[in-house]
Design an enzyme around this catalytic site. Sequence first.
Site, PDB file in Angstrom:
ATOM      1  CB  SER A  29      -0.936   0.008   1.214  1.00  0.00           C
ATOM      2  OG  SER A  29      -0.198  -0.033   2.423  1.00  0.00           O
TER       3      SER A  29
ATOM      4  N   GLY B  73      -1.825  -4.633   1.309  1.00  0.00           N
ATOM      5  CA  GLY B  73      -1.821  -5.901   2.028  1.00  0.00           C
ATOM      6  C   GLY B  73      -0.850  -6.927   1.486  1.00  0.00           C
TER       7      GLY B  73
ATOM      8  CG  ASN C  17       2.154  -5.827   4.874  1.00  0.00           C
ATOM      9  OD1 ASN C  17       1.965  -4.998   5.754  1.00  0.00           O
ATOM     10  ND2 ASN C  17       1.780  -5.636   3.621  1.00  0.00           N
TER      11      ASN C  17
ATOM     12  CG  ASP D 276      -4.495   6.095   7.953  1.00  0.00           C
ATOM     13  OD1 ASP D 276      -3.498   6.830   7.975  1.00  0.00           O
ATOM     14  OD2 ASP D 276      -4.759   5.343   6.991  1.00  0.00           O
TER      15      ASP D 276
ATOM     16  CG  HIS E 271      -1.823   4.234   4.390  1.00  0.00           C
ATOM     17  ND1 HIS E 271      -2.915   3.859   5.147  1.00  0.00           N
ATOM     18  CD2 HIS E 271      -1.301   3.093   3.875  1.00  0.00           C
ATOM     19  CE1 HIS E 271      -3.049   2.546   5.097  1.00  0.00           C
ATOM     20  NE2 HIS E 271      -2.086   2.054   4.326  1.00  0.00           N
TER      21      HIS E 271
END
Length: 229
Positions: free
Chosen positions: A55, A92, A120, A203, A206
């Site tokens: 992402s 993801g 990740n 958030d 990002h």
Amino acid sequence: MRNMPILTIFLSFLLLTSCGESAEKEEKGPAEETAETDLPQKNEEEKTILFFGTSLTAGLGLEPEQAYPAVIQQKLDSLGLDYEVVNAGLSGETTASGRNRINWVLNQNVDVFVLELGANDGLRGVPLEETRKNLREIIEIVREKNPDTRIILAGMQIPPNMGEEYTSEFRNIFPELAEEYDLEMIPFLLEDVAGIPNLNQQDGIHPTAEGQKIMAENVWEVLESELPE
């Protein structure tokens, strides 16, 4: 590393988000995933730079033209360089899922391949040898497809949640692979961005458009010298 406590929160939230995104991705059929990562056609004279990542590369939460690969495209255009940038980032993405889709992504000739995967894996505690193996296989597939493709590896770091040994060994995967395969490497893609509130979206996960510009500069420092004549 600077801002480590904030970076820990940043990457922990990234893990939660990416887990949800991965579950959504698994529910999609091949056609839906293909549509999400459609690759544009290019003119025969153009060279291709392909960004393959998560992402962070996809520019989640931003307009497509604000993601750092698009910022790189703008820089190339301003310099009169005939390159087509392809953003093959997918939210993801892990090294395992990247390994599974790499052959489809390489459906056209790629002159420069920027590999941004691994974060990740680290946040989920994936065994280090599995992450290393997947990255190695991706590199080898790219080289098998075209030995002349120049590969740039983006380094990543994780917070010490998994323990000091795991964290240290994870960080070392990237320079070790770069040395093993004689690759150029971006030391840390999120340098001067991770953990800085005004460079990240609401958030806290990002990067903002301004943060993406800094990431583009981090990439350009390495990419510029790797552009084929």
